[in-house]
Write a protein that holds these residues in place. Sequence first.
Motif, short mmCIF file in Angstrom:
data_model
loop_
_atom_site.label_atom_id
_atom_site.label_comp_id
_atom_site.label_asym_id
_atom_site.label_seq_id
_atom_site.Cartn_x
_atom_site.Cartn_y
_atom_site.Cartn_z
N ASN A 34 27.60 39.14 40.27
CA ASN A 34 26.93 40.45 40.26
C ASN A 34 27.74 41.38 39.36
O ASN A 34 28.60 42.11 39.83
N GLY A 35 27.52 41.33 38.07
CA GLY A 35 28.28 42.16 37.13
C GLY A 35 29.47 41.40 36.58
O GLY A 35 29.51 40.17 36.58
N TRP A 36 30.46 42.15 36.12
CA TRP A 36 31.65 41.58 35.50
C TRP A 36 32.85 41.76 36.41
O TRP A 36 32.86 42.59 37.30
N MET A 37 33.89 40.96 36.18
CA MET A 37 35.10 41.03 36.98
C MET A 37 36.32 40.84 36.11
O MET A 37 36.23 40.33 35.00
N VAL A 38 37.47 41.25 36.63
CA VAL A 38 38.75 40.93 36.02
C VAL A 38 39.32 39.79 36.85
O VAL A 38 39.58 39.96 38.05
N TYR A 39 39.46 38.62 36.23
CA TYR A 39 39.95 37.43 36.90
C TYR A 39 41.47 37.36 36.73
O TYR A 39 42.00 37.52 35.63
N ASP A 40 42.17 37.12 37.82
CA ASP A 40 43.63 36.97 37.81
C ASP A 40 43.92 35.48 37.79
O ASP A 40 43.71 34.78 38.78
N SER A 41 44.40 34.98 36.65
CA SER A 41 44.60 33.53 36.50
C SER A 41 45.75 33.01 37.34
O SER A 41 45.81 31.81 37.64
N GLU A 42 46.67 33.87 37.79
CA GLU A 42 47.74 33.42 38.68
C GLU A 42 47.25 33.29 40.12
O GLU A 42 47.61 32.37 40.82
N LYS A 44 44.01 33.05 40.88
CA LYS A 44 42.78 32.26 40.83
C LYS A 44 41.63 32.93 41.58
O LYS A 44 40.95 32.34 42.41
N GLY A 45 41.44 34.20 41.26
CA GLY A 45 40.35 34.98 41.85
C GLY A 45 40.33 36.36 41.25
O GLY A 45 41.06 36.64 40.31
N PRO A 46 39.50 37.25 41.79
CA PRO A 46 39.44 38.60 41.24
C PRO A 46 40.79 39.31 41.37
O PRO A 46 41.49 39.15 42.37
N ALA A 47 41.14 40.07 40.34
CA ALA A 47 42.39 40.83 40.37
C ALA A 47 42.28 41.94 41.40
O ALA A 47 41.21 42.50 41.62
N ALA A 54 41.19 47.64 46.40
CA ALA A 54 39.94 47.00 46.03
C ALA A 54 40.15 45.91 44.99
O ALA A 54 41.17 45.90 44.28
N PHE A 55 39.22 45.00 44.92
CA PHE A 55 39.24 43.94 43.91
C PHE A 55 38.43 44.37 42.70
O PHE A 55 37.47 45.13 42.81
N ALA A 56 38.81 43.86 41.54
CA ALA A 56 38.16 44.22 40.28
C ALA A 56 36.94 43.33 40.07
O ALA A 56 36.97 42.36 39.31
N GLU A 57 35.85 43.66 40.75
CA GLU A 57 34.63 42.87 40.63
C GLU A 57 33.43 43.81 40.70
O GLU A 57 33.57 44.98 41.05
#
Length: 87
Positions: A34-42, A44-47, A54-57
Amino acid sequence: MRDPIAGLISQVVVTMEFIGRPMRGRFLVRQGGNGWMVYDSELKGPAQIEKNGAFAENLTKEHAEILAERLALERHLKNGPSVRGER
């Protein structure tokens, strides 16, 4: 008036390109369910925008890109460059 954070981000990007570090970082902009997110690769989910926050989603693409740059810059300023050149 120019945004000082944007200027600092530009300097970091130019420096990273100059010394040959890969441009793929910890925080990636991805399209979510639902929209865009900032994914945290360390993680392995929304930043997470701030600790216990809050999460960046569910963002617009523009907001996600700005937030990803801000998170990367804050992490860089907090931790400084690593010995192995990862940050």
